[in-house]
Design an enzyme around this catalytic site. Structure first.
Site, PDB file in Angstrom:
ATOM      1  N   TYR A  11     -41.257 -17.516   7.799  1.00 36.73           N
ATOM      2  CA  TYR A  11     -40.753 -16.416   8.620  1.00 36.73           C
ATOM      3  C   TYR A  11     -40.689 -16.810  10.106  1.00 36.73           C
ATOM      4  O   TYR A  11     -39.644 -16.763  10.738  1.00 36.73           O
ATOM      5  CB  TYR A  11     -41.667 -15.193   8.475  1.00 36.73           C
ATOM      6  CG  TYR A  11     -41.594 -14.524   7.128  1.00 36.73           C
ATOM      7  CD1 TYR A  11     -40.909 -13.326   6.963  1.00 36.73           C
ATOM      8  CD2 TYR A  11     -42.229 -15.066   6.012  1.00 36.73           C
ATOM      9  CE1 TYR A  11     -40.849 -12.695   5.730  1.00 36.73           C
ATOM     10  CE2 TYR A  11     -42.173 -14.449   4.777  1.00 36.73           C
ATOM     11  CZ  TYR A  11     -41.483 -13.259   4.642  1.00 36.73           C
ATOM     12  OH  TYR A  11     -41.423 -12.647   3.419  1.00 36.73           O
ATOM     13  N   GLU A  56     -35.888 -16.274   5.059  1.00 40.33           N
ATOM     14  CA  GLU A  56     -36.773 -15.459   5.904  1.00 40.33           C
ATOM     15  C   GLU A  56     -36.676 -15.784   7.399  1.00 40.33           C
ATOM     16  O   GLU A  56     -36.743 -14.882   8.223  1.00 40.33           O
ATOM     17  CB  GLU A  56     -38.219 -15.585   5.423  1.00 40.33           C
ATOM     18  CG  GLU A  56     -38.443 -15.002   4.039  1.00 40.33           C
ATOM     19  CD  GLU A  56     -38.056 -13.542   3.902  1.00 40.33           C
ATOM     20  OE1 GLU A  56     -37.920 -12.845   4.927  1.00 40.33           O
ATOM     21  OE2 GLU A  56     -37.874 -13.086   2.761  1.00 40.33           O
ATOM     22  N   HIS A  60     -35.394  -5.555   9.137  1.00 37.80           N
ATOM     23  CA  HIS A  60     -35.611  -6.807   8.409  1.00 37.80           C
ATOM     24  C   HIS A  60     -34.921  -6.781   7.036  1.00 37.80           C
ATOM     25  O   HIS A  60     -34.147  -7.680   6.701  1.00 37.80           O
ATOM     26  CB  HIS A  60     -37.116  -7.057   8.248  1.00 37.80           C
ATOM     27  CG  HIS A  60     -37.434  -8.344   7.563  1.00 37.80           C
ATOM     28  ND1 HIS A  60     -37.677  -9.509   8.246  1.00 37.80           N
ATOM     29  CD2 HIS A  60     -37.516  -8.669   6.246  1.00 37.80           C
ATOM     30  CE1 HIS A  60     -37.893 -10.487   7.381  1.00 37.80           C
ATOM     31  NE2 HIS A  60     -37.809  -9.992   6.154  1.00 37.80           N
ATOM     32  N   GLU A  61     -35.218  -5.754   6.265  1.00 31.02           N
ATOM     33  CA  GLU A  61     -34.659  -5.709   4.898  1.00 31.02           C
ATOM     34  C   GLU A  61     -33.139  -5.579   4.950  1.00 31.02           C
ATOM     35  O   GLU A  61     -32.428  -6.188   4.150  1.00 31.02           O
ATOM     36  CB  GLU A  61     -35.285  -4.575   4.083  1.00 31.02           C
ATOM     37  CG  GLU A  61     -36.820  -4.573   4.023  1.00 31.02           C
ATOM     38  CD  GLU A  61     -37.435  -5.907   3.611  1.00 31.02           C
ATOM     39  OE1 GLU A  61     -36.778  -6.683   2.901  1.00 31.02           O
ATOM     40  OE2 GLU A  61     -38.590  -6.181   4.025  1.00 31.02           O
ATOM     41  N   GLU A 100     -35.888  -6.674  -0.466  1.00 36.92           N
ATOM     42  CA  GLU A 100     -34.497  -6.447  -0.084  1.00 36.92           C
ATOM     43  C   GLU A 100     -33.554  -6.370  -1.267  1.00 36.92           C
ATOM     44  O   GLU A 100     -32.459  -6.940  -1.220  1.00 36.92           O
ATOM     45  CB  GLU A 100     -34.072  -7.566   0.872  1.00 36.92           C
ATOM     46  CG  GLU A 100     -34.044  -8.981   0.254  1.00 36.92           C
ATOM     47  CD  GLU A 100     -35.352  -9.758   0.338  1.00 36.92           C
ATOM     48  OE1 GLU A 100     -36.418  -9.119   0.489  1.00 36.92           O
ATOM     49  OE2 GLU A 100     -35.315 -10.999   0.239  1.00 36.92           O
ATOM     50  N   HIS A 119     -31.399  -8.845   5.496  1.00 30.16           N
ATOM     51  CA  HIS A 119     -31.260  -9.666   4.282  1.00 30.16           C
ATOM     52  C   HIS A 119     -29.922  -9.428   3.580  1.00 30.16           C
ATOM     53  O   HIS A 119     -29.531 -10.230   2.726  1.00 30.16           O
ATOM     54  CB  HIS A 119     -32.398  -9.360   3.302  1.00 30.16           C
ATOM     55  CG  HIS A 119     -33.645 -10.143   3.545  1.00 30.16           C
ATOM     56  ND1 HIS A 119     -33.661 -11.511   3.629  1.00 30.16           N
ATOM     57  CD2 HIS A 119     -34.949  -9.741   3.699  1.00 30.16           C
ATOM     58  CE1 HIS A 119     -34.914 -11.926   3.821  1.00 30.16           C
ATOM     59  NE2 HIS A 119     -35.709 -10.864   3.881  1.00 30.16           N
ATOM     60  N   ASP A 148     -44.627 -18.988  -5.034  1.00 20.17           N
ATOM     61  CA  ASP A 148     -45.277 -17.957  -4.229  1.00 20.17           C
ATOM     62  C   ASP A 148     -46.038 -18.568  -3.052  1.00 20.17           C
ATOM     63  O   ASP A 148     -46.231 -17.927  -2.032  1.00 20.17           O
ATOM     64  CB  ASP A 148     -46.280 -17.168  -5.091  1.00 20.17           C
ATOM     65  CG  ASP A 148     -45.834 -15.716  -5.254  1.00 20.17           C
ATOM     66  OD1 ASP A 148     -44.766 -15.362  -4.718  1.00 20.17           O
ATOM     67  OD2 ASP A 148     -46.558 -14.961  -5.918  1.00 20.17           O
TER      68      ASP A 148
HETATM   69 ZN   LIG Z   1     -37.741 -10.908   4.318  1.00 19.39          ZN
END
Ligand SMILES: [Zn+2]
Length: 403
Positions: A189, A126, A103-104, A79, A107, A181
């Site tokens: 999410y 998320e 979704h993006e 994003e 953001h 990460d």
């Molecule tokens: Zn995302």
């Protein structure tokens, strides 16, 4: 750009790029051979912006453009403000995978405008975005589609809850000494999104929307911690059970009685998958009018103990191997591998060499690596695939295939 952004949102892209406008504030960059197809796929982008603004306030970044990257891009989308980077694997030719754009785009509010203060609260980026994404989809395409996305999300969440160590099923993660990460799992999410669904059910949709919009306004271009977010929720709704709110954010697994989104369309798909598992001929299944999401769910709902002949019958009836939809292929190939359906192997090899998106290829490499001869075949294919993979993706597959 005049807006301040955190460093993880800064990105550069270089390539031979063409541009097509999608609306007055939006457009599409891609390499010339795919630019027309990509512009057609993402034609609803401007409508999505309008829907998001109706719900959550003004879009504050000027333009919203999309850039389609080569297939080696290891993610679905990223994003980056003003210019979302997107995988070409969502160019299915039928606009069936445009949830990625919702979704993006979402953001632009959750994540880019109000940002997680530390990666321990990645779920704020998320989880809220998953909730916004499905609200945008519902506004534009109706509740049926939003329900299917939510049910699909729940199946990802159930798998994550099964596979992850309990400590990693918390929304707020302790990442001391770890690579952030590792916070990138479906917990952030889908458990995060489900937390907002429960809030919606308790306080009402209109009130939650007003709260979210106010929070985006009050904290625009600033960051947010879980503790601060919970404090805002408790201040706004003092009658909510504080212990339960804390359990959502700091507890493992799911609180008892957490929402379990259902999709009527998926129920019907499961009936057909059961009929096929019970021996019904593929051509006799009631599949007319199914969308790509229903086909995805059908493949996910098949039992693990099919025979090669039954897999062949599915392919003959529904032509999965010839599909242009990479997400559908990602659900089809596990059956191909598990039941040694050789006619689909050339397509599987082509897919593994072409598609660098981790979500799509990693489960296939893992499935191949589960048997000795599968592992040998995987290593031979990987020698040709690896030069095209992004270093992040290659590192993951190196580990799966043992170097
Ligand atoms: Zn995302």
């Amino acid at each position: 750009m005049p807006e301040a952004i955190p460093s993880y949102l800064l990105a550069l892209a270089v390539g031979e790029l063409a541009f097509r406008p999608l609306g007055p504030r939006s457009g599409l960059y891609a390499e010339p051979p795919i630019v027309e197809a990509a512009a057609w796929e993402f034609a609803d982008t401007e409508k999505m912006m309008a829907a998001a603004e109706r719900l959550y306030g003004p879009y504050r970044w000027g333009r919203y453009d999309l850039l389609v990257l080569p297939p080696s891009f290891p993610f679905g989308g990223m994003e980056n403000p003003r210019l979302t980077f997107a995988t070409p694997t969502v160019l299915a030719g039928d606009r069936s995978l445009i949830a990625l754009v919702a979704h993006e785009l979402a953001h632009s509010w959750s994540g880019n405008l109000v940002t997680n203060a530390t990666w321990s609260d990645f779920w704020l980026n998320e989880g809220v975005t998953i909730y916004l994404e499905r609200r945008i989809l519902e506004e534009l395409y109706g509740q049926g589609l939003a329900d299917m996305q939510a049910a699909l999300g729940l199946s990802y969440l159930d798998a994550a809850l099964r596979d992850l160590p309990p400590a990693d099923t918390r929304l707020h993660l302790d990442l001391a000494g770890r690579d952030p990460d590792e916070a990138v799992t479906d917990i952030a999410y889908e458990k995060g999104g489900l937390f907002l669904v429960e809030l919606e059910r308790k306080v009402g949709r209109a009130d939650l929307d007003r709260f979210l919009r106010r929070t985006f306004d009050d904290f625009a271009f600033r960051n947010m911690t879980a503790a601060r977010f919970l404090e805002l929720v408790r201040t706004r709704w003092p009658d909510l059970d504080a212990a339960r709110l804390g359990e959502w954010v700091y507890g493992t697994g799911l609180p008892a009685g957490a929402p379990r989104p259902v999709s009527a369309a998926f129920r019907a798909v499961e009936t057909e998958a059961r009929a096929f598992a019970g021996g019904a001929p593929a051509a006799g299944l009631h599949t007319r009018g199914w969308s790509a999401l229903e086909w995805l769910h059908f493949l996910r709902s098949l039992p693990p103990d099919l025979t090669t002949e039954r897999v062949a019958a599915l392919d003959e009836a529904f032509r999965f191997t010839a599909s242009r939809n990479d997400e559908l292929l990602g659900e089809w190939f596990p059956h191909v591998i598990a039941h040694r359906y050789e006619p689909a192997w050339p397509a599987l090899e082509e897919f593994l060499i072409r598609v660098g998106r981790r979500k799509l290829h990693e489960p296939l490499w893992k499935k191949l690596a589960a048997t000795p001869d599968g592992l040998a075949r995987a290593r031979a294919i990987y020698r040709r695939a690896r030069p095209n993979y992004h270093p992040i993706a290659a590192a993951g597959v190196d580990e799966i295939l043992g170097g």
